[in-house]
Each structure stands twice: as C-alpha cells, then as structure tokens.
Design a protein around this motif. Sequence first.
Motif, PDB file in Angstrom:
ATOM      1  N   VAL A 265       4.777  10.389  18.756  1.00  0.00           N
ATOM      2  CA  VAL A 265       4.371  10.070  17.548  1.00  0.00           C
ATOM      3  C   VAL A 265       2.864   9.506  17.687  1.00  0.00           C
ATOM      4  CG1 VAL A 265       4.688   8.594  15.430  1.00  0.00           C
ATOM      5  CG2 VAL A 265       6.661   9.815  16.327  1.00  0.00           C
ATOM      6  N   PHE A 266       2.845   8.566  18.650  1.00  0.00           N
ATOM      7  CA  PHE A 266       1.752   7.943  18.812  1.00  0.00           C
ATOM      8  C   PHE A 266       1.524   7.291  20.187  1.00  0.00           C
ATOM      9  CE2 PHE A 266      -0.596   3.646  19.255  1.00  0.00           C
ATOM     10  CZ  PHE A 266      -2.001   4.039  18.735  1.00  0.00           C
ATOM     11  N   GLU A 267       0.593   7.235  20.946  1.00  0.00           N
ATOM     12  CA  GLU A 267       0.291   6.824  22.450  1.00  0.00           C
ATOM     13  C   GLU A 267      -0.933   5.845  22.356  1.00  0.00           C
ATOM     14  OE1 GLU A 267       0.128   9.964  25.124  1.00  0.00           O
ATOM     15  OE2 GLU A 267      -1.097  11.189  23.687  1.00  0.00           O
ATOM     16  N   LYS A 268      -0.843   4.880  23.312  1.00  0.00           N
ATOM     17  CA  LYS A 268      -2.226   3.983  23.348  1.00  0.00           C
ATOM     18  C   LYS A 268      -2.079   3.620  24.862  1.00  0.00           C
ATOM     19  CE  LYS A 268      -4.204   0.107  21.311  1.00  0.00           C
ATOM     20  NZ  LYS A 268      -4.133  -1.007  20.110  1.00  0.00           N
ATOM     21  N   GLY A 269      -3.409   3.666  25.418  1.00  0.00           N
ATOM     22  CA  GLY A 269      -3.757   3.239  26.929  1.00  0.00           C
ATOM     23  C   GLY A 269      -4.179   4.249  27.486  1.00  0.00           C
ATOM     24  N   ASP A 270      -4.014   4.136  28.851  1.00  0.00           N
ATOM     25  CA  ASP A 270      -4.826   5.051  29.734  1.00  0.00           C
ATOM     26  C   ASP A 270      -3.655   6.156  29.977  1.00  0.00           C
ATOM     27  OD1 ASP A 270      -5.775   6.616  32.003  1.00  0.00           O
ATOM     28  OD2 ASP A 270      -6.801   4.662  32.897  1.00  0.00           O
ATOM     29  N   PRO A 271      -4.042   7.599  29.515  1.00  0.00           N
ATOM     30  CA  PRO A 271      -2.875   8.497  29.655  1.00  0.00           C
ATOM     31  C   PRO A 271      -2.699   9.073  31.102  1.00  0.00           C
ATOM     32  CG  PRO A 271      -5.337   9.367  28.939  1.00  0.00           C
ATOM     33  CD  PRO A 271      -5.347   7.735  28.736  1.00  0.00           C
ATOM     34  N   LYS A 272      -3.433   8.527  32.078  1.00  0.00           N
ATOM     35  CA  LYS A 272      -3.127   8.834  33.345  1.00  0.00           C
ATOM     36  C   LYS A 272      -1.773   8.234  33.830  1.00  0.00           C
ATOM     37  CE  LYS A 272      -5.034   4.864  35.810  1.00  0.00           C
ATOM     38  NZ  LYS A 272      -6.195   4.268  36.713  1.00  0.00           N
ATOM     39  N   TYR A 273      -1.046   7.232  33.020  1.00  0.00           N
ATOM     40  CA  TYR A 273       0.019   6.764  33.278  1.00  0.00           C
ATOM     41  C   TYR A 273       1.183   7.587  32.735  1.00  0.00           C
ATOM     42  CZ  TYR A 273      -2.228   2.705  34.918  1.00  0.00           C
ATOM     43  OH  TYR A 273      -3.168   1.822  35.803  1.00  0.00           O
ATOM     44  N   THR A 274       0.922   8.483  32.087  1.00  0.00           N
ATOM     45  CA  THR A 274       1.991   9.460  31.508  1.00  0.00           C
ATOM     46  C   THR A 274       2.655  10.134  32.497  1.00  0.00           C
ATOM     47  OG1 THR A 274       0.547  11.440  31.236  1.00  0.00           O
ATOM     48  CG2 THR A 274       0.673  10.069  29.358  1.00  0.00           C
ATOM     49  N   LYS A 275       2.298  10.124  33.784  1.00  0.00           N
ATOM     50  CA  LYS A 275       3.127  10.857  34.805  1.00  0.00           C
ATOM     51  C   LYS A 275       4.301   9.915  35.187  1.00  0.00           C
ATOM     52  CE  LYS A 275      -0.271   9.555  38.269  1.00  0.00           C
ATOM     53  NZ  LYS A 275      -1.328   9.776  39.218  1.00  0.00           N
ATOM     54  N   LEU A 276       4.178   8.722  35.098  1.00  0.00           N
ATOM     55  CA  LEU A 276       5.290   7.849  35.513  1.00  0.00           C
ATOM     56  C   LEU A 276       6.341   7.804  34.590  1.00  0.00           C
ATOM     57  CD1 LEU A 276       3.017   4.765  36.369  1.00  0.00           C
ATOM     58  CD2 LEU A 276       3.825   6.229  37.966  1.00  0.00           C
TER      59      LEU A 276
ATOM     60  N   LEU B  57       1.054  -5.703   7.277  1.00  0.00           N
ATOM     61  CA  LEU B  57       2.103  -5.191   6.705  1.00  0.00           C
ATOM     62  C   LEU B  57       2.641  -3.926   7.146  1.00  0.00           C
ATOM     63  CD1 LEU B  57       0.136  -5.384   3.156  1.00  0.00           C
ATOM     64  CD2 LEU B  57       2.059  -6.751   3.955  1.00  0.00           C
ATOM     65  N   ASP B  58       1.819  -3.085   8.192  1.00  0.00           N
ATOM     66  CA  ASP B  58       2.403  -2.068   8.752  1.00  0.00           C
ATOM     67  C   ASP B  58       3.658  -2.456   9.493  1.00  0.00           C
ATOM     68  OD1 ASP B  58       0.642  -0.408   7.595  1.00  0.00           O
ATOM     69  OD2 ASP B  58      -0.877  -0.341   9.172  1.00  0.00           O
ATOM     70  N   GLU B  59       3.389  -3.434  10.438  1.00  0.00           N
ATOM     71  CA  GLU B  59       4.562  -3.967  11.114  1.00  0.00           C
ATOM     72  C   GLU B  59       5.653  -4.393  10.265  1.00  0.00           C
ATOM     73  OE1 GLU B  59       2.326  -5.510  15.093  1.00  0.00           O
ATOM     74  OE2 GLU B  59       3.255  -6.895  13.940  1.00  0.00           O
ATOM     75  N   VAL B  60       5.471  -4.925   9.232  1.00  0.00           N
ATOM     76  CA  VAL B  60       6.451  -5.377   8.180  1.00  0.00           C
ATOM     77  C   VAL B  60       7.217  -4.133   7.575  1.00  0.00           C
ATOM     78  CG1 VAL B  60       6.948  -6.282   5.757  1.00  0.00           C
ATOM     79  CG2 VAL B  60       5.271  -7.539   7.215  1.00  0.00           C
ATOM     80  N   ARG B  61       6.537  -3.033   7.422  1.00  0.00           N
ATOM     81  CA  ARG B  61       7.387  -1.940   7.063  1.00  0.00           C
ATOM     82  C   ARG B  61       8.102  -1.127   8.000  1.00  0.00           C
ATOM     83  NH1 ARG B  61       6.389   2.323   2.753  1.00  0.00           N
ATOM     84  NH2 ARG B  61       4.623   1.131   2.226  1.00  0.00           N
TER      85      ARG B  61
ATOM     86  N   PRO C 103       0.809  -1.261   0.038  1.00  0.00           N
ATOM     87  CA  PRO C 103      -0.057  -0.074   0.034  1.00  0.00           C
ATOM     88  C   PRO C 103       0.969   1.287   0.099  1.00  0.00           C
ATOM     89  CG  PRO C 103      -0.691  -1.555   1.627  1.00  0.00           C
ATOM     90  CD  PRO C 103       0.581  -2.034   1.233  1.00  0.00           C
ATOM     91  N   HIS C 104       0.321   2.174  -0.423  1.00  0.00           N
ATOM     92  CA  HIS C 104       1.058   3.733  -0.647  1.00  0.00           C
ATOM     93  C   HIS C 104       1.451   3.872   0.788  1.00  0.00           C
ATOM     94  CE1 HIS C 104       0.548   5.805  -4.675  1.00  0.00           C
ATOM     95  NE2 HIS C 104       0.544   4.238  -4.809  1.00  0.00           N
ATOM     96  N   TYR C 105       2.578   4.792   0.953  1.00  0.00           N
ATOM     97  CA  TYR C 105       3.222   5.113   2.306  1.00  0.00           C
ATOM     98  C   TYR C 105       2.117   6.010   3.147  1.00  0.00           C
ATOM     99  CZ  TYR C 105       6.319   7.336   5.613  1.00  0.00           C
ATOM    100  OH  TYR C 105       7.028   7.834   6.660  1.00  0.00           O
ATOM    101  N   LYS C 106       2.113   5.899   4.225  1.00  0.00           N
ATOM    102  CA  LYS C 106       1.167   6.624   5.086  1.00  0.00           C
ATOM    103  C   LYS C 106       2.023   7.448   6.117  1.00  0.00           C
ATOM    104  CE  LYS C 106      -0.754   3.006   6.479  1.00  0.00           C
ATOM    105  NZ  LYS C 106      -1.737   1.902   7.276  1.00  0.00           N
ATOM    106  N   GLU C 107       1.623   8.109   6.852  1.00  0.00           N
ATOM    107  CA  GLU C 107       2.186   9.038   8.077  1.00  0.00           C
ATOM    108  C   GLU C 107       2.617   7.967   9.277  1.00  0.00           C
ATOM    109  OE1 GLU C 107       3.026  11.977   8.081  1.00  0.00           O
ATOM    110  OE2 GLU C 107       2.075  12.396   6.190  1.00  0.00           O
ATOM    111  N   ASP C 108       3.669   8.247   9.777  1.00  0.00           N
ATOM    112  CA  ASP C 108       4.167   7.250  10.985  1.00  0.00           C
ATOM    113  C   ASP C 108       3.199   6.979  11.834  1.00  0.00           C
ATOM    114  OD1 ASP C 108       6.665   7.287   9.601  1.00  0.00           O
ATOM    115  OD2 ASP C 108       7.635   8.374  11.085  1.00  0.00           O
ATOM    116  N   VAL C 109       2.320   8.067  12.065  1.00  0.00           N
ATOM    117  CA  VAL C 109       1.358   7.656  13.287  1.00  0.00           C
ATOM    118  C   VAL C 109       0.393   6.351  13.020  1.00  0.00           C
ATOM    119  CG1 VAL C 109      -0.092   9.335  12.324  1.00  0.00           C
ATOM    120  CG2 VAL C 109      -0.402   8.615  14.802  1.00  0.00           C
TER     121      VAL C 109
END
Length: 204
Positions: A73-84, A135-139, A34-40
């Motif tokens: 670039v990207f984040e996933k999960g409960d943002p309350k843990y960002t303080k850690l 395929l995104d993990e392949v790239r 597939p064509h190139y996408k943004e990193d996110v």
Amino acid sequence: MLKSLLTFVFIAGCKLALCQTAEDFNKGTFTLFPHYKEDVEYFANIIPDSTYLYWQCVYNPGPYFHQAKEQIVFEKGDPKYTKLIKKSKSGNGFMVSCPPGFCSYYIIAIRPDKTILQVNNSQKFKTFLGKIDNLDEVRLAVRDQHYTIHNNSMKSGSYQERQDYYLLYLGDWESDMISDMKTSTKAILTKSGDFKILESTSYK
C-alpha cells in the motif's frame, strides 16, 4: 471527606484523558473530519515513533480470496533494503476487516541496525505510531478499533482536539451493515494511542 477521598482515588487510578465522561462532549465545538481518502494517503502521513531505514505497509486479503494477492500500500525509505524483507510475510495484522476477519494490514520495517520489525497486531501498530501526530493517524487508530468515520456527519464523523486527547463521534460499520439505523459512538483517543468508548446511541 469520604466523597473527596474517593474522587481523588478515582482520578489517580486512571489516565486523566480517559477519565473524561460523556458530559465533556457538551463542551467546545466539534469539527467534521476531512473526506475519506485512499489508504496510501493515510499511511503516507504516518510519523513513526522510531527511525527506520525503510518500511512498507502491506494489505493482506487473507486466504478466503484465493485470486487476490498481497499488495504494498505504501513504502518509505531507501528501496535498496527491500531485498532484506522479500521473504518476510505475516499471516496476521492490524485493521482487521472482511468479517469474520480475513483481511488485514501489516508493516515490515528495517531498523538502523538492519534488523527487521514486523508490525502484525494492534498493540505493535499502536507502538509503531507512538504519539498520535495528525488526523490521518487518528483515522487509522480508529479503524484498528473497528470503528469508522462517516463523511459529512457530525454524529459519526467529527472530532474535537484537546491538549492530550481527541473527543470523537464515530460510526460503527458492522452495525451500519445490518441495520437501517446508524450508530453514533462517543469515544476518546489519547495522543499516546489509548482508546476508550464512552457510549453509543442509534439514529436515522
């Protein structure tokens, strides 16, 4: 008898997928990536090998670009843990670029026991990915090996998926930058993340 024994020893001594040769590229049909996408979008499709309460991928522009700052670039999960992880930074990373290697990415993850994991080199990134799920993990795995995937090119941007691995036609961005000739590289990526180059040729 001796030839058969040597063949058996060879096969037993390597992972089956990595024992493939360039001749295997003559079998089956290849498909354009597939064509190139943004990193996110690539990082959003990562399925980590383990469970995390929260993880984020950070782009590190390196010390050469003094005005540039690190960027999530990207984040996933409960943002309350960002303080850690506010004070968790890494000078190293994976998918190193900006020759001679100033830029990179790193991942900081919070495990279920709230300990911190830093993914700051290629081996740790391979472990974080675990099984290559899409395929995104392949790239991303290909980029970490310093190869690229060109749009609309069967010679340097196509793949064939098999049960345990991918056959890949890749480009070499470093060679492409310094030459009018493009590089077509035949490679194998197993679904456990092992990578092997079979051969490279040049074309216009």
